[in-house]
Motif scaffolding. Structure first.
Motif, PDB file in Angstrom:
ATOM      1  N   ASP A   1       6.749 -16.130  21.128  1.00 35.02           N
ATOM      2  CA  ASP A   1       5.494 -16.832  20.846  1.00 35.02           C
ATOM      3  C   ASP A   1       5.336 -17.156  19.361  1.00 35.02           C
ATOM      4  N   ASP A   2       5.898 -16.303  18.508  1.00 28.98           N
ATOM      5  CA  ASP A   2       5.740 -16.466  17.064  1.00 28.98           C
ATOM      6  C   ASP A   2       6.793 -17.381  16.428  1.00 28.98           C
ATOM      7  N   LEU A   3       7.822 -17.744  17.167  1.00 27.98           N
ATOM      8  CA  LEU A   3       8.901 -18.563  16.610  1.00 27.98           C
ATOM      9  C   LEU A   3       8.575 -20.052  16.639  1.00 27.98           C
ATOM     10  N   SER A   4       9.282 -20.784  15.800  1.00 24.98           N
ATOM     11  CA  SER A   4       9.216 -22.245  15.861  1.00 24.98           C
ATOM     12  C   SER A   4       9.875 -22.706  17.155  1.00 24.98           C
ATOM     13  N   GLU A   5       9.699 -23.957  17.496  1.00 22.39           N
ATOM     14  CA  GLU A   5      10.324 -24.508  18.704  1.00 22.39           C
ATOM     15  C   GLU A   5      11.845 -24.384  18.632  1.00 22.39           C
ATOM     16  N   ASP A   6      12.429 -24.639  17.450  1.00 26.85           N
ATOM     17  CA  ASP A   6      13.882 -24.510  17.290  1.00 26.85           C
ATOM     18  C   ASP A   6      14.351 -23.086  17.548  1.00 26.85           C
ATOM     19  N   GLY A   7      13.634 -22.120  16.992  1.00 27.48           N
ATOM     20  CA  GLY A   7      13.998 -20.722  17.186  1.00 27.48           C
ATOM     21  C   GLY A   7      13.882 -20.292  18.632  1.00 27.48           C
ATOM     22  N   ARG A   8      12.791 -20.663  19.254  1.00 31.87           N
ATOM     23  CA  ARG A   8      12.575 -20.331  20.673  1.00 31.87           C
ATOM     24  C   ARG A   8      13.672 -20.952  21.537  1.00 31.87           C
ATOM     25  N   GLN A   9      14.017 -22.200  21.263  1.00 33.62           N
ATOM     26  CA  GLN A   9      15.056 -22.894  22.033  1.00 33.62           C
ATOM     27  C   GLN A   9      16.406 -22.191  21.880  1.00 33.62           C
ATOM     28  N   GLU A  10      16.752 -21.838  20.645  1.00 28.45           N
ATOM     29  CA  GLU A  10      18.048 -21.188  20.438  1.00 28.45           C
ATOM     30  C   GLU A  10      18.107 -19.817  21.102  1.00 28.45           C
ATOM     31  N   ILE A  11      17.040 -19.059  21.008  1.00 29.68           N
ATOM     32  CA  ILE A  11      17.039 -17.739  21.663  1.00 29.68           C
ATOM     33  C   ILE A  11      17.149 -17.894  23.175  1.00 29.68           C
ATOM     34  N   MET A  12      16.443 -18.850  23.753  1.00 32.05           N
ATOM     35  CA  MET A  12      16.542 -19.070  25.199  1.00 32.05           C
ATOM     36  C   MET A  12      17.955 -19.492  25.589  1.00 32.05           C
ATOM     37  N   GLU A  13      18.620 -20.277  24.757  1.00 37.91           N
ATOM     38  CA  GLU A  13      20.013 -20.665  25.025  1.00 37.91           C
ATOM     39  C   GLU A  13      20.945 -19.457  24.927  1.00 37.91           C
ATOM     40  N   THR A  14      20.667 -18.556  23.984  1.00 39.29           N
ATOM     41  CA  THR A  14      21.472 -17.338  23.841  1.00 39.29           C
ATOM     42  C   THR A  14      21.289 -16.442  25.065  1.00 39.29           C
ATOM     43  N   ILE A  15      20.055 -16.318  25.536  1.00 45.19           N
ATOM     44  CA  ILE A  15      19.790 -15.541  26.751  1.00 45.19           C
ATOM     45  C   ILE A  15      20.504 -16.175  27.947  1.00 45.19           C
ATOM     46  N   ALA A  16      20.419 -17.490  28.072  1.00 41.94           N
ATOM     47  CA  ALA A  16      21.073 -18.187  29.188  1.00 41.94           C
ATOM     48  C   ALA A  16      22.589 -17.999  29.145  1.00 41.94           C
TER      49      ALA A  16
ATOM     50  N   PRO B   1      26.784  -4.931  29.900  1.00 43.91           N
ATOM     51  CA  PRO B   1      27.190  -3.528  29.965  1.00 43.91           C
ATOM     52  C   PRO B   1      27.079  -3.055  31.411  1.00 43.91           C
ATOM     53  N   GLU B   2      27.673  -1.919  31.698  1.00 45.10           N
ATOM     54  CA  GLU B   2      27.586  -1.382  33.056  1.00 45.10           C
ATOM     55  C   GLU B   2      26.120  -1.160  33.424  1.00 45.10           C
ATOM     56  N   PRO B   3      25.690  -1.625  34.604  1.00 47.15           N
ATOM     57  CA  PRO B   3      24.280  -1.457  35.002  1.00 47.15           C
ATOM     58  C   PRO B   3      23.868   0.007  35.069  1.00 47.15           C
ATOM     59  N   GLY B   4      22.616   0.225  34.760  1.00 45.52           N
ATOM     60  CA  GLY B   4      22.070   1.575  34.788  1.00 45.52           C
ATOM     61  C   GLY B   4      22.162   2.234  33.421  1.00 45.52           C
ATOM     62  N   GLY B   5      21.338   3.189  33.192  1.00 46.52           N
ATOM     63  CA  GLY B   5      21.347   3.877  31.910  1.00 46.52           C
ATOM     64  C   GLY B   5      20.814   2.989  30.800  1.00 46.52           C
ATOM     65  N   TRP B   6      21.142   3.353  29.567  1.00 46.29           N
ATOM     66  CA  TRP B   6      20.644   2.593  28.421  1.00 46.29           C
ATOM     67  C   TRP B   6      21.764   1.970  27.607  1.00 46.29           C
ATOM     68  N   ARG B   7      22.900   1.728  28.235  1.00 44.05           N
ATOM     69  CA  ARG B   7      23.948   1.015  27.521  1.00 44.05           C
ATOM     70  C   ARG B   7      23.481  -0.401  27.283  1.00 44.05           C
ATOM     71  N   GLY B   8      23.725  -0.885  26.106  1.00 48.19           N
ATOM     72  CA  GLY B   8      23.292  -2.229  25.769  1.00 48.19           C
ATOM     73  C   GLY B   8      24.435  -3.044  25.183  1.00 48.19           C
ATOM     74  N   ALA B   9      24.167  -4.312  25.000  1.00 45.87           N
ATOM     75  CA  ALA B   9      25.145  -5.219  24.402  1.00 45.87           C
ATOM     76  C   ALA B   9      24.400  -6.246  23.566  1.00 45.87           C
ATOM     77  N   PHE B  10      25.083  -6.767  22.565  1.00 45.90           N
ATOM     78  CA  PHE B  10      24.545  -7.837  21.740  1.00 45.90           C
ATOM     79  C   PHE B  10      25.257  -9.136  22.071  1.00 45.90           C
ATOM     80  N   VAL B  11      24.524 -10.222  22.009  1.00 44.04           N
ATOM     81  CA  VAL B  11      25.087 -11.575  22.099  1.00 44.04           C
ATOM     82  C   VAL B  11      24.503 -12.344  20.916  1.00 44.04           C
ATOM     83  N   PHE B  12      25.343 -13.137  20.274  1.00 48.72           N
ATOM     84  CA  PHE B  12      24.927 -13.872  19.088  1.00 48.72           C
ATOM     85  C   PHE B  12      25.011 -15.363  19.319  1.00 48.72           C
ATOM     86  N   GLY B  13      23.993 -16.074  18.863  1.00 49.14           N
ATOM     87  CA  GLY B  13      24.000 -17.526  18.816  1.00 49.14           C
ATOM     88  C   GLY B  13      24.265 -17.946  17.382  1.00 49.14           C
ATOM     89  N   PRO B  14      24.190 -19.245  17.079  1.00 49.35           N
ATOM     90  CA  PRO B  14      24.450 -19.699  15.717  1.00 49.35           C
ATOM     91  C   PRO B  14      23.538 -19.032  14.672  1.00 49.35           C
TER      92      PRO B  14
END
Length: 76
Positions: A16-31, A41-54
């Motif tokens: 909500d706080d990001l500019s339209e460009d920021g929101r768009q890029e984050i949504m593309e990174t999520i997609a 990461p393997e489902p379950g527990g609290w293992r996490g992973a990072f994904v990076f956009g530009p």
């Protein structure tokens, strides 16, 4: 197979706080992560992973059938 995305409350606030460009890029990174279950990461527990956009990143965990986005950031 359709997958589900859950957003942590702070992620919704950040989007909500990001500019339209920021929101768009984050949504593309999520997609990008959503359609690549081999990045998840393997489902379950609290293992996490990072994904990076530009100029963005997201931290997520997986569950059967989807991902939960825990945090995001944008350097814009």
């Amino acid at each position: 197979m359709p997958y589900t995305v859950d957003l942590a409350f702070r992620v919704e606030e950040t989007l909500d706080d990001l500019s339209e460009d920021g929101r768009q890029e984050i949504m593309e990174t999520i997609a990008a992560a959503l359609v690549r279950p081999d990045w998840w990461p393997e489902p379950g527990g609290w293992r996490g992973a990072f994904v990076f956009g530009p100029r963005s990143w997201m931290w997520f965990t997986a569950f059967l059938g989807g991902i939960e986005v825990i945090d995001v950031g944008w350097a814009g």
